[in-house]
Design a protein around this motif. Sequence first.
Motif, PDB file in Angstrom:
ATOM      1  N   CYS A  48      -4.527  -5.040 -10.462  1.00 21.37           N
ATOM      2  CA  CYS A  48      -3.440  -4.355  -9.763  1.00 21.37           C
ATOM      3  C   CYS A  48      -2.727  -5.335  -8.850  1.00 21.37           C
ATOM      4  O   CYS A  48      -3.373  -6.033  -8.063  1.00 21.37           O
ATOM      5  CB  CYS A  48      -3.996  -3.179  -8.961  1.00 21.37           C
ATOM      6  N   SER A  90      -3.781  -0.025 -18.875  1.00 23.20           N
ATOM      7  CA  SER A  90      -3.776   0.920 -17.767  1.00 23.20           C
ATOM      8  C   SER A  90      -2.346   1.057 -17.274  1.00 23.20           C
ATOM      9  O   SER A  90      -1.628   0.066 -17.163  1.00 23.20           O
ATOM     10  CB  SER A  90      -4.673   0.433 -16.629  1.00 23.20           C
ATOM     11  N   THR A  91      -1.932   2.298 -16.982  1.00 20.95           N
ATOM     12  CA  THR A  91      -0.563   2.526 -16.506  1.00 20.95           C
ATOM     13  C   THR A  91      -0.506   2.668 -14.995  1.00 20.95           C
ATOM     14  O   THR A  91       0.517   2.390 -14.380  1.00 20.95           O
ATOM     15  CB  THR A  91       0.020   3.789 -17.160  1.00 20.95           C
ATOM     16  N   THR A  92      -1.609   3.114 -14.393  1.00 22.72           N
ATOM     17  CA  THR A  92      -1.668   3.228 -12.939  1.00 22.72           C
ATOM     18  C   THR A  92      -3.001   2.695 -12.435  1.00 22.72           C
ATOM     19  O   THR A  92      -3.994   2.680 -13.159  1.00 22.72           O
ATOM     20  CB  THR A  92      -1.517   4.695 -12.488  1.00 22.72           C
ATOM     21  N   CYS A  93      -3.023   2.267 -11.185  1.00 21.96           N
ATOM     22  CA  CYS A  93      -4.245   1.760 -10.561  1.00 21.96           C
ATOM     23  C   CYS A  93      -5.106   2.923 -10.109  1.00 21.96           C
ATOM     24  O   CYS A  93      -4.636   3.803  -9.380  1.00 21.96           O
ATOM     25  CB  CYS A  93      -3.895   0.858  -9.381  1.00 21.96           C
ATOM     26  N   ALA A 123      -0.940   2.696  -7.688  1.00 17.95           N
ATOM     27  CA  ALA A 123       0.288   1.959  -7.974  1.00 17.95           C
ATOM     28  C   ALA A 123       0.569   1.935  -9.469  1.00 17.95           C
ATOM     29  O   ALA A 123      -0.350   1.896 -10.290  1.00 17.95           O
ATOM     30  CB  ALA A 123       0.182   0.532  -7.442  1.00 17.95           C
ATOM     31  N   SER A 124       1.854   1.949  -9.840  1.00 19.12           N
ATOM     32  CA  SER A 124       2.240   1.851 -11.235  1.00 19.12           C
ATOM     33  C   SER A 124       1.997   0.445 -11.733  1.00 19.12           C
ATOM     34  O   SER A 124       2.278  -0.533 -11.040  1.00 19.12           O
ATOM     35  CB  SER A 124       3.724   2.201 -11.400  1.00 19.12           C
ATOM     36  N   GLN A 141       3.457  -0.859 -14.307  1.00 24.26           N
ATOM     37  CA  GLN A 141       4.602  -1.279 -15.101  1.00 24.26           C
ATOM     38  C   GLN A 141       5.709  -1.802 -14.179  1.00 24.26           C
ATOM     39  O   GLN A 141       6.065  -1.151 -13.206  1.00 24.26           O
ATOM     40  CB  GLN A 141       5.170  -0.098 -15.912  1.00 24.26           C
ATOM     41  N   CYS A 142       6.206  -2.973 -14.456  1.00 28.38           N
ATOM     42  CA  CYS A 142       7.332  -3.498 -13.695  1.00 28.38           C
ATOM     43  C   CYS A 142       8.623  -2.959 -14.310  1.00 28.38           C
ATOM     44  O   CYS A 142       8.613  -2.158 -15.238  1.00 28.38           O
ATOM     45  CB  CYS A 142       7.331  -5.025 -13.691  1.00 28.38           C
TER      46      CYS A 142
END
Length: 201
Positions: free
Chosen positions: A3, A14-17, A22-23, A25-26
């Motif tokens: 993360c 993983s899409t979120t922590c 936290a997301s 994806q930037c």
Amino acid sequence: MFCGRCGTWLPEPSTTCASCGASMQCLEGAPVTAQPHVLASRVAHWPRTSFGGFWRRVGAAIVDSVILYFPPAIVKVLLGLPLLATSSGPDVAKELLVNLGSLIMLWLYCALLESSSRQATLGQQLLGLQVMDLEARRISFARASGRYFAQFLSALLCGVGYLFNLWTSRRQTLHDLVAGCVIVIAERAPRTAPAQAGELG
């Protein structure tokens, strides 16, 4: 995959922590990974109660000592050597070999188990402890070996090296400091990342 906000290791994809939410994806849609300065000494931010205290670690050491007492004792009995006295005459060489074998067994016991997925010896597992590096990762066999042999420094200082646990902020002993390790209470520790390939202690 780490993360970028809190440095927690996450399995891919993983899409979120799971730790901070936290997301991952930037703006371009690529996963964010933590930079080395984000990961550095993550355990420094844990509460002191997350680390293994003196008496819990003493209890783990006692359990390991009991477990490791029997194999060399059985070998001594089979060789006709005294258990509680030093051999003399032709039996000295036998006793030296048994002591050398005991040292190798103890090293492999500690290094293999502390660098395994369990991250702990049997005594440490029973007392709910785990060994990690300063980035909350599982340690390598090389680092675990370095930590084991660094214990001789703690012992040579009349045991004072073990007492470092009482006043260091992360409850580290002298050999923990030398090897760059911490011992944590397992249920209070975050999920750990695998040991890095080629890591040295």
